[in-house]
Design a protein around this motif. Structure first.
Motif, PDB file in Angstrom:
ATOM      1  N   SER A 206       0.822  -1.215   0.000  1.00  6.14           N
ATOM      2  CA  SER A 206       0.000   0.000   0.000  1.00  6.14           C
ATOM      3  C   SER A 206       0.851   1.258   0.000  1.00  6.14           C
ATOM      4  CB  SER A 206      -0.912   0.018   1.222  1.00  6.14           C
ATOM      5  OG  SER A 206      -0.146   0.174   2.405  1.00  6.14           O
ATOM      6  N   GLU A 207       2.171   1.113   0.197  1.00  6.40           N
ATOM      7  CA  GLU A 207       3.078   2.251   0.291  1.00  6.40           C
ATOM      8  C   GLU A 207       2.632   3.214   1.387  1.00  6.40           C
ATOM      9  OE1 GLU A 207       3.768   3.953  -3.545  1.00  6.40           O
ATOM     10  OE2 GLU A 207       4.425   2.064  -4.415  1.00  6.40           O
ATOM     11  N   LEU A 208       2.077   2.632   2.446  1.00  4.35           N
ATOM     12  CA  LEU A 208       1.711   3.434   3.622  1.00  4.35           C
ATOM     13  C   LEU A 208       2.675   3.093   4.759  1.00  4.35           C
ATOM     14  CD1 LEU A 208      -2.181   3.050   3.649  1.00  4.35           C
ATOM     15  CD2 LEU A 208      -0.895   5.114   3.072  1.00  4.35           C
ATOM     16  N   ILE A 209       2.932   4.090   5.586  1.00  4.25           N
ATOM     17  CA  ILE A 209       3.738   3.855   6.779  1.00  4.25           C
ATOM     18  C   ILE A 209       2.788   3.991   7.963  1.00  4.25           C
ATOM     19  CG2 ILE A 209       5.703   4.663   8.131  1.00  4.25           C
ATOM     20  CD1 ILE A 209       6.852   5.797   5.527  1.00  4.25           C
ATOM     21  N   ILE A 210       2.609   2.893   8.680  1.00  2.00           N
ATOM     22  CA  ILE A 210       1.553   2.839   9.690  1.00  2.00           C
ATOM     23  C   ILE A 210       2.156   2.648  11.082  1.00  2.00           C
ATOM     24  CG2 ILE A 210      -0.489   1.555  10.451  1.00  2.00           C
ATOM     25  CD1 ILE A 210      -0.724   0.685   7.433  1.00  2.00           C
ATOM     26  N   PHE A 211       1.804   3.554  11.979  1.00  2.00           N
ATOM     27  CA  PHE A 211       2.229   3.417  13.374  1.00  2.00           C
ATOM     28  C   PHE A 211       0.990   3.340  14.254  1.00  2.00           C
ATOM     29  CE2 PHE A 211       5.615   6.117  11.405  1.00  2.00           C
ATOM     30  CZ  PHE A 211       6.622   5.160  11.430  1.00  2.00           C
ATOM     31  N   ARG A 212       0.994   2.421  15.185  1.00  2.00           N
ATOM     32  CA  ARG A 212      -0.086   2.335  16.174  1.00  2.00           C
ATOM     33  C   ARG A 212       0.547   2.201  17.556  1.00  2.00           C
ATOM     34  NH1 ARG A 212      -2.227   4.180  12.711  1.00  2.00           N
ATOM     35  NH2 ARG A 212      -4.217   3.752  11.700  1.00  2.00           N
ATOM     36  N   ASP A 213       0.501   3.278  18.327  1.00  2.00           N
ATOM     37  CA  ASP A 213       1.144   3.305  19.644  1.00  2.00           C
ATOM     38  C   ASP A 213       2.588   2.816  19.554  1.00  2.00           C
ATOM     39  OD1 ASP A 213      -1.049   4.336  20.957  1.00  2.00           O
ATOM     40  OD2 ASP A 213      -1.917   2.359  21.338  1.00  2.00           O
ATOM     41  N   THR A 214       3.271   3.288  18.537  1.00  2.00           N
ATOM     42  CA  THR A 214       4.654   2.861  18.300  1.00  2.00           C
ATOM     43  C   THR A 214       5.609   3.792  19.039  1.00  2.00           C
ATOM     44  OG1 THR A 214       3.940   2.204  16.087  1.00  2.00           O
ATOM     45  CG2 THR A 214       6.314   2.283  16.495  1.00  2.00           C
ATOM     46  N   PRO A 215       6.551   3.225  19.836  1.00  2.00           N
ATOM     47  CA  PRO A 215       7.525   4.097  20.518  1.00  2.00           C
ATOM     48  C   PRO A 215       8.346   4.897  19.502  1.00  2.00           C
ATOM     49  CG  PRO A 215       7.577   1.874  21.422  1.00  2.00           C
ATOM     50  CD  PRO A 215       6.718   1.817  20.196  1.00  2.00           C
ATOM     51  N   MET A 216       8.641   6.132  19.854  1.00  2.00           N
ATOM     52  CA  MET A 216       9.347   7.010  18.920  1.00  2.00           C
ATOM     53  C   MET A 216      10.728   6.455  18.542  1.00  2.00           C
ATOM     54  SD  MET A 216       7.843   9.466  17.552  1.00  2.00           S
ATOM     55  CE  MET A 216       9.284  10.301  16.905  1.00  2.00           C
ATOM     56  N   LYS A 217      11.329   5.679  19.457  1.00  2.00           N
ATOM     57  CA  LYS A 217      12.626   5.073  19.117  1.00  2.00           C
ATOM     58  C   LYS A 217      12.475   4.196  17.871  1.00  2.00           C
ATOM     59  CE  LYS A 217      13.541   3.326  23.172  1.00  2.00           C
ATOM     60  NZ  LYS A 217      14.106   2.613  24.325  1.00  2.00           N
ATOM     61  N   GLU A 218      11.376   3.420  17.838  1.00  2.00           N
ATOM     62  CA  GLU A 218      11.131   2.548  16.680  1.00  2.00           C
ATOM     63  C   GLU A 218      10.769   3.369  15.443  1.00  2.00           C
ATOM     64  OE1 GLU A 218       8.392  -0.677  17.301  1.00  2.00           O
ATOM     65  OE2 GLU A 218       9.137  -0.999  19.338  1.00  2.00           O
ATOM     66  N   VAL A 219       9.977   4.425  15.668  1.00  2.00           N
ATOM     67  CA  VAL A 219       9.603   5.294  14.543  1.00  2.00           C
ATOM     68  C   VAL A 219      10.857   5.863  13.896  1.00  2.00           C
ATOM     69  CG1 VAL A 219       8.467   7.470  13.940  1.00  2.00           C
ATOM     70  CG2 VAL A 219       7.364   5.892  15.540  1.00  2.00           C
ATOM     71  N   LYS A 220      11.759   6.328  14.763  1.00  2.00           N
ATOM     72  CA  LYS A 220      13.006   6.911  14.265  1.00  2.00           C
ATOM     73  C   LYS A 220      13.777   5.895  13.431  1.00  2.00           C
ATOM     74  CE  LYS A 220      16.882   6.918  16.475  1.00  2.00           C
ATOM     75  NZ  LYS A 220      18.003   7.091  17.415  1.00  2.00           N
ATOM     76  N   ASN A 221      13.930   4.678  13.982  1.00  2.00           N
ATOM     77  CA  ASN A 221      14.711   3.657  13.273  1.00  2.00           C
ATOM     78  C   ASN A 221      14.069   3.287  11.939  1.00  2.00           C
ATOM     79  OD1 ASN A 221      16.511   3.565  15.364  1.00  2.00           O
ATOM     80  ND2 ASN A 221      15.495   1.855  16.415  1.00  2.00           N
ATOM     81  N   LEU A 222      12.751   3.173  11.957  1.00  2.00           N
ATOM     82  CA  LEU A 222      12.080   2.771  10.719  1.00  2.00           C
ATOM     83  C   LEU A 222      12.187   3.842   9.637  1.00  2.00           C
ATOM     84  CD1 LEU A 222       9.046   0.749  10.188  1.00  2.00           C
ATOM     85  CD2 LEU A 222       9.072   2.963   9.072  1.00  2.00           C
ATOM     86  N   LEU A 223      11.931   5.110  10.022  1.00  2.00           N
ATOM     87  CA  LEU A 223      11.984   6.181   9.023  1.00  2.00           C
ATOM     88  C   LEU A 223      13.419   6.376   8.523  1.00  2.00           C
ATOM     89  CD1 LEU A 223       9.532   8.817  10.567  1.00  2.00           C
ATOM     90  CD2 LEU A 223       9.115   7.244   8.678  1.00  2.00           C
ATOM     91  N   SER A 224      14.389   6.227   9.437  1.00  2.00           N
ATOM     92  CA  SER A 224      15.798   6.364   9.032  1.00  2.00           C
ATOM     93  C   SER A 224      16.134   5.333   7.962  1.00  2.00           C
ATOM     94  CB  SER A 224      16.728   6.163  10.229  1.00  2.00           C
ATOM     95  OG  SER A 224      16.487   7.139  11.202  1.00  2.00           O
ATOM     96  N   LYS A 225      15.674   4.095   8.215  1.00  2.00           N
ATOM     97  CA  LYS A 225      15.974   3.004   7.286  1.00  2.00           C
ATOM     98  C   LYS A 225      15.208   3.184   5.971  1.00  2.00           C
ATOM     99  CE  LYS A 225      16.036  -2.058   7.268  1.00  2.00           C
ATOM    100  NZ  LYS A 225      15.595  -3.259   8.000  1.00  2.00           N
ATOM    101  N   ARG A 226      13.926   3.525   6.091  1.00  2.00           N
ATOM    102  CA  ARG A 226      13.079   3.627   4.898  1.00  2.00           C
ATOM    103  C   ARG A 226      13.561   4.727   3.944  1.00  2.00           C
ATOM    104  NH1 ARG A 226       7.666   2.050   3.754  1.00  2.00           N
ATOM    105  NH2 ARG A 226       8.113   0.438   5.300  1.00  2.00           N
ATOM    106  N   PHE A 227      13.972   5.868   4.519  1.00  2.00           N
ATOM    107  CA  PHE A 227      14.348   7.002   3.673  1.00  2.00           C
ATOM    108  C   PHE A 227      15.861   7.203   3.591  1.00  2.00           C
ATOM    109  CE2 PHE A 227       9.961   7.979   4.956  1.00  2.00           C
ATOM    110  CZ  PHE A 227       9.403   8.240   3.720  1.00  2.00           C
ATOM    111  N   GLU A 228      16.597   6.317   4.268  1.00  2.00           N
ATOM    112  CA  GLU A 228      18.063   6.386   4.256  1.00  2.00           C
ATOM    113  C   GLU A 228      18.562   7.771   4.670  1.00  2.00           C
ATOM    114  OE1 GLU A 228      19.106   5.040   0.342  1.00  2.00           O
ATOM    115  OE2 GLU A 228      18.912   2.946   0.914  1.00  2.00           O
ATOM    116  N   VAL A 229      18.075   8.220   5.827  1.00  2.00           N
ATOM    117  CA  VAL A 229      18.519   9.504   6.380  1.00  2.00           C
ATOM    118  C   VAL A 229      18.863   9.280   7.854  1.00  2.00           C
ATOM    119  CG1 VAL A 229      17.096  10.910   4.837  1.00  2.00           C
ATOM    120  CG2 VAL A 229      16.153  10.138   7.027  1.00  2.00           C
TER     121      VAL A 229
END
Lengths: 391, 184
Positions: free
Chosen positions: A317-340
């Protein structure tokens, strides 16, 4: 270059906490104190000058659109105001060349509005194609004021009335209608909004259809992510392997016909709310109610339920979905997904985030929304490109 | 393209369902438009709702029933300008918390020593234009779009503008410090 100017330039993005920090720094930094106070003075002078000598925003709009709109588009009061303000506008243009930029910007606003109108309303009644519009990141937004909720409620009621009105008209004038079909091309992810406000993000090579009037019952081939507007009337999705029934929720449905399978299967991944899964055999004893974070696989033999990694299960779906996700995980996922590189202040580590984001919006816009939702500030290092969320 | 003429005619005649249908159909248009202009923020919700209220209240003034698009556009653009003009108001109010300056007790207040017009005249026309647009209510990234530049370049121009104003201010302070006989 004096660092104190950085503070002033950054005021655009300062949160209340940032401003409190600046205030604290000013108490022991005479140079910063002087610079900020001087800038406040300059800023007020310029704002006062704009207040006194700039035409009003409405008058600028009238002036910018005077050649685009018909005379009949203006009220008598607007026409009178335009005539009376001709000298003011001429003088303002001479004194503040920046007004020309604003007029050009307003003309650009008009072009953008025309595009939004044409793209959104170019489809037939029963379907609004929102190529540039939401799936709303609404779960990441704070609750609105009571007044706003009332207005939104009024609009929701209007949606129901529209549906009923159209149904009556179509029944009386055109009792037998062809199936309504919406298709996405190969490689295309397409978003559509149905008449009840339900949004559907269709995966590549997918088909959504219904017979006659749209009555919250659709048939899906391929994959689609549904954000169903709550209603007393259930919403049904028919697939070769079964029926998914829901009252209001977010979930993905994928129909699969792998080469090694003799029959198709349907995979339903639930993000929020509750859905009921039924096989086509009509036996209610086989029905399964799915809970958030779970996945149901429907085949002619039965329904299997298991836990799901939402991001992986709904990657199509090319959606990035968070549900009560700790920001540490959000950070890691977005860093990996966008390579930043993304940095997080310690105070945000344990914060939980709930939100659904379209990947194509890019990391900057997604982080901007995350910052707003958390009351944090997003800073971007112009040299290193590192993103920092600070609170 | 959907034709709203009939709905508009009925809405003007007091048909509430027709008016509701119009609002429902143009809501996603407005949302898409405002998102494209100011981004996906909570401000968009307010702008959409305010524009819908404008249409709701003003549809009786629509002279030509075929011109709903122009009517809605006008309302949306009015709302956008109101948004820009009010964008920095809350922040400006926060500036007041910076007063009084405890560590500057022996200094003159800036109002006494800073000749704003003098400082502004020290700027290049482009720098002054950028600072005016910022104070009008546009963000640096929006100004960059308006003047065909990058946000980083705009911020650099603003920094330089501050430097120039600071120099102008220092010259003015020096002039103020001279004996009165030399100033005349």
């Amino acid at each position: 270059m004096n660092y104190t100017f950085d503070h002033i330039i950054a005021l655009d993005h300062f949160s209340d906490a940032d401003l409190a920090s600046v205030k604290e720094a000013m108490s022991h930094d005479a140079e910063l104190n002087r610079a900020v106070r001087n800038w406040v003075h300059v800023s007020r002078h310029i704002q006062s000058s704009i207040q006194d000598s700039y035409p009003s925003g409405h008058l600028l709009v009238m002036y910018a659109l005077r050649n685009q709109l018909d005379r009949s588009d203006w009220t008598e009061a607007e026409l009178a105001e335009t005539v009376q303000s001709e000298d003011l506008i001429a003088n303002s243009l001479e004194r503040h060349p920046s007004i020309v930029r604003i007029l050009n910007r307003i003309e650009g606003d008009a072009v953008a509005f025309n595009s939004a109108w044409d793209e959104t309303l170019s489809s037939n009644i029963g379907q609004n194609d929102l190529k540039n519009g939401p799936l709303r990141d609404r779960s990441a937004l704070p609750l609105r004021s009571g007044t706003m909720r009332l207005v939104r409620f009024a609009v929701s009621v209007a949606a129901v009335i529209t549906l009923v009105t159209l149904s009556v008209l179509q029944l009386s004038n055109e009792p037998t209608l062809s199936p309504y079909v919406i298709e996405s091309m190969a490689g295309e992810v397409r978003s559509v909004t149905l008449d009840d406000g339900t949004t559907v993000r269709m995966g590549p090579s997918s088909t959504l259809s219904w017979e006659g009037d749209y009555q919250r019952s659709v048939t899906l081939s391929g994959a689609a992510y549904f954000d169903v507007v709550a209603s007393p009337q259930s919403f049904e999705i028919h697939t070769p392997a079964g029926i998914t029934t829901v009252l209001g929720t977010e979930f993905g449905v994928q129909t699969v016909t792998p080469s090694d399978l003799s029959e198709p299967e349907t995979i339903v991944t639930l993000v929020s709310g509750r859905v009921s899964l039924s096989l086509n055999d009509g036996d209610p004893s086989n029905d399964v109610v799915l809970t958030p974070g779970n996945q149901g696989v429907l085949t002619s033999k039965g329904i299997r339920v298991s836990g799901a990694n939402l991001l992986e299960a709904l990657s199509w779906s090319e959606l990035i979905i968070f549900r009560d996700t700790p920001m540490k995980e959000v950070k890691n996922l977005l860093s990996k997904r966008f390579e930043v590189t993304i940095e997080l202040s310690k105070t945000l580590d344990e914060s939980l985030l709930t939100g659904t984001f379209e990947q194509e919006r890019g990391v900057r816009e997604i982080l901007d929304i995350v910052a707003a939702a958390l009351g944090a500030t997003l800073k971007v290092d112009a040299e290193t490109g590192v993103y920092s969320l600070v609170k | 393209m959907q034709d709203f003429t009939d709905l508009v005619e009925r809405a003007k005649a007091g048909d509430e369902p027709a008016l509701s249908a119009i609002l429902t159909k143009i809501e996603p248009v407005l949302r898409s438009f405002f998102i494209s202009r100011i981004g996906r923020r909570m401000d968009v919700d307010d702008l959409v709702q305010n524009t819908l209220l404008r249409v709701h209240r003003g549809i009786g003034d629509l002279k030509d029933n075929t011109r709903l698009k122009a009517f809605a556009m006008k309302g949306a653009l009015y709302e956008l300008q109101d948004f820009y003009r009010g964008r920095y108001t809350p922040k400006e109010a926060l500036y007041d918390v910076f007063d009084p300056p405890h560590v500057m007790a022996n200094d003159s207040a800036p109002e006494d020593v800073l000749d704003v017009e003098h400082a502004l005249r020290s700027l290049s026309p482009k720098a002054r234009e950028i600072i005016e647009l910022r104070e009008y209510g546009y963000k640096y990234e929006e100004i960059a779009d308006m003047v065909g530049s990058s946000e980083a370049a705009i911020k650099m121009q603003v920094k330089r503008a501050f430097e120039r104003m600071k120099e102008a201010l220092l010259a003015f302070l020096l002039w103020m410090a001279l004996p009165a006989s030399l100033n005349t």
